[in-house]
Write a protein that holds these residues in place. Structure first.
Motif, short mmCIF file in Angstrom:
data_model
loop_
_atom_site.label_atom_id
_atom_site.label_comp_id
_atom_site.label_asym_id
_atom_site.label_seq_id
_atom_site.Cartn_x
_atom_site.Cartn_y
_atom_site.Cartn_z
N ALA A 1 0.17 0.81 -9.75
CA ALA A 1 0.13 -0.52 -9.15
C ALA A 1 -0.78 -1.47 -9.94
O ALA A 1 -0.52 -2.68 -9.99
CB ALA A 1 -0.36 -0.41 -7.70
N LEU A 2 -1.84 -0.94 -10.53
CA LEU A 2 -2.78 -1.79 -11.26
C LEU A 2 -2.29 -2.17 -12.65
O LEU A 2 -2.65 -3.24 -13.17
CB LEU A 2 -4.13 -1.08 -11.39
N ARG A 3 -1.46 -1.32 -13.25
CA ARG A 3 -1.07 -1.54 -14.64
C ARG A 3 -0.46 -2.93 -14.86
O ARG A 3 -0.83 -3.62 -15.83
CB ARG A 3 -0.12 -0.44 -15.09
N PHE B 1 -11.57 -6.00 -7.69
CA PHE B 1 -12.07 -4.84 -6.95
C PHE B 1 -10.88 -4.26 -6.20
O PHE B 1 -10.27 -4.95 -5.38
CB PHE B 1 -13.17 -5.29 -6.00
N ALA B 2 -10.52 -3.00 -6.49
CA ALA B 2 -9.30 -2.42 -5.92
C ALA B 2 -9.60 -1.05 -5.33
O ALA B 2 -10.31 -0.24 -5.94
CB ALA B 2 -8.21 -2.31 -6.99
N PHE B 3 -9.02 -0.78 -4.16
CA PHE B 3 -9.16 0.53 -3.54
C PHE B 3 -8.04 0.74 -2.53
O PHE B 3 -7.58 -0.19 -1.88
CB PHE B 3 -10.52 0.68 -2.84
N PRO B 4 -7.57 2.00 -2.40
CA PRO B 4 -6.49 2.29 -1.44
C PRO B 4 -7.03 2.48 -0.03
O PRO B 4 -8.13 2.99 0.17
CB PRO B 4 -5.89 3.59 -1.98
N VAL B 5 -6.24 2.07 0.94
CA VAL B 5 -6.57 2.28 2.35
C VAL B 5 -5.32 2.83 3.04
O VAL B 5 -4.27 2.19 3.04
CB VAL B 5 -7.01 0.97 3.04
N LEU C 1 1.62 0.66 -1.58
CA LEU C 1 1.84 1.70 -2.59
C LEU C 1 3.14 2.42 -2.21
O LEU C 1 3.14 3.42 -1.50
CB LEU C 1 0.64 2.65 -2.62
N GLU C 2 4.24 1.88 -2.70
CA GLU C 2 5.56 2.31 -2.23
C GLU C 2 5.85 3.77 -2.54
O GLU C 2 6.59 4.43 -1.79
CB GLU C 2 6.63 1.41 -2.84
N THR C 3 5.32 4.31 -3.63
CA THR C 3 5.62 5.69 -3.98
C THR C 3 5.04 6.68 -2.98
O THR C 3 5.44 7.85 -2.96
CB THR C 3 5.10 6.03 -5.38
N PRO D 1 3.80 0.53 5.33
CA PRO D 1 3.44 1.46 4.26
C PRO D 1 2.41 2.49 4.72
O PRO D 1 1.54 2.19 5.54
CB PRO D 1 2.85 0.54 3.18
N ARG D 2 2.54 3.68 4.19
CA ARG D 2 1.55 4.72 4.49
C ARG D 2 0.20 4.40 3.87
O ARG D 2 -0.85 4.82 4.38
CB ARG D 2 2.03 6.08 3.98
N CYS D 3 0.22 3.67 2.78
CA CYS D 3 -1.04 3.36 2.09
C CYS D 3 -0.90 2.01 1.40
O CYS D 3 0.14 1.71 0.80
CB CYS D 3 -1.36 4.45 1.06
N ARG D 4 -1.94 1.20 1.50
CA ARG D 4 -2.00 -0.09 0.83
C ARG D 4 -3.13 -0.08 -0.20
O ARG D 4 -4.14 0.59 -0.03
CB ARG D 4 -2.26 -1.23 1.83
N LEU D 5 -2.94 -0.86 -1.24
CA LEU D 5 -4.00 -1.09 -2.21
C LEU D 5 -4.62 -2.44 -1.91
O LEU D 5 -3.94 -3.47 -1.95
CB LEU D 5 -3.45 -1.05 -3.63
N VAL D 6 -5.90 -2.44 -1.58
CA VAL D 6 -6.62 -3.69 -1.35
C VAL D 6 -7.00 -4.26 -2.72
O VAL D 6 -7.56 -3.56 -3.57
CB VAL D 6 -7.87 -3.46 -0.49
N LEU D 7 -6.69 -5.54 -2.92
CA LEU D 7 -6.99 -6.24 -4.17
C LEU D 7 -7.92 -7.40 -3.84
O LEU D 7 -7.48 -8.40 -3.26
CB LEU D 7 -5.71 -6.75 -4.82
N ALA D 8 -9.18 -7.25 -4.16
CA ALA D 8 -10.19 -8.27 -3.88
C ALA D 8 -10.65 -8.85 -5.22
O ALA D 8 -11.26 -8.15 -6.03
CB ALA D 8 -11.36 -7.65 -3.12
N ARG D 9 -10.35 -10.11 -5.43
CA ARG D 9 -10.64 -10.72 -6.73
C ARG D 9 -11.83 -11.67 -6.63
O ARG D 9 -11.92 -12.49 -5.70
CB ARG D 9 -9.42 -11.48 -7.26
#
Length: 248
Positions: A52-54, A155-159, A219-221, A230-238
């Protein structure tokens, strides 16, 4: 979180000794077998985060906050960062394992609430660490990350989605947190780890108050729940770019 412990992981007596120690000492004790416990972030979450970050990069310098044994540095930062990568943790035992298994990165022993870097990173990630902070500590923690990022940095982290009320996982996490509250009320030093105190709406508010612009990405995969969420989201804090160049 699964409660399965592999044969290579710690035994019940080792886990009990860890649980009756301070948070820092507990992880020093657990470090040699940490990767064989259910407490480590699964590879599929790390890999989904990297994918997701790439497209959002490239990033130059990267930091894994509360890096543990270095899996986030190895499986995420090295895939998306073109510059130096660093892991920071307060457990010397965990850092020793990181140095042994992930050579070539920089490893720094420090408290995440007092980071020694300013305007240094284009990307900061973190995996599975926020349960070690009380909710009232989050504003100061997020302020430290904001200061460590360069303008425009991310700043990125999965939840993970919260478990369905009444499900087996719901009661497992509820029971774990209850046991932690009882343990910390009766025993010193405290071991701080709470799974149910990191709620996305409150986290978004604290990030916004710290000066971040916040979005999330599914995080679709990792799949979706029966209701389609979604089962899991990526938080994107800029951190907003105030006119200075950024490497993200």
């Amino acid at each position: 979180m699964t409660l399965f412990i592999s044969p290579e992981g710690p035994g019940l007596l080792e886990l009990a000794r860890q649980a009756m120690s301070s948070t820092q000492r507990g992880y020093d004790l657990l470090a040699p077998k940490f990767r064989s416990t259910p407490f480590r972030t699964p590879d599929e979450v790390l890999d989904a985060t990297a994918r997701a970050l790439r497209p959002l990069g490239p990033f130059e310098a990267g930091l894994d906050l509360c890096c543990g044994t270095g899996l986030g540095v190895d499986r995420v930062l090295r895939r998306v960062c073109t510059g130096p990568v660093t892991g920071v943790d307060f457990s010397e035992g965990m850092l020793d394992e990181a140095r042994r298994t992930v050579p070539g990165a920089e490893w720094v022993r420090a408290d995440a609430r007092a980071l020694p870097a300013r305007d240094a990173f284009g990307l900061v990630v973190s995996f599975g660490a926020f349960g070690h902070f009380y909710p009232h500590e989050r504003p100061a923690l997020f302020a430290q990350v904001h200061a460590a990022l360069r303008p425009g940095g991310l700043f990125a982290f999965p939840v993970a989605a919260p478990p369905r009320v009444g499900s087996g996982q719901y009661w497992a996490l509820w029971g774990f947190d209850t046991a932690m509250r009882v343990r910390n009320a009766l025993w010193r030093p405290r071991f701080v780890m709470y799974y149910r105190r990191f709620r996305l709406p409150e986290v978004r508010r604290d990030l916004t108050d710290a000066g971040f612009t916040v979005t999330t990405l599914a995080l679709e995969t990792l799949g979706r729940l029966p209701d389609g969420s979604p089962r899991c989201r990526l938080v994107l804090a800029r951190r907003p770019d105030r006119g200075r160049s950024s490497d993200s």
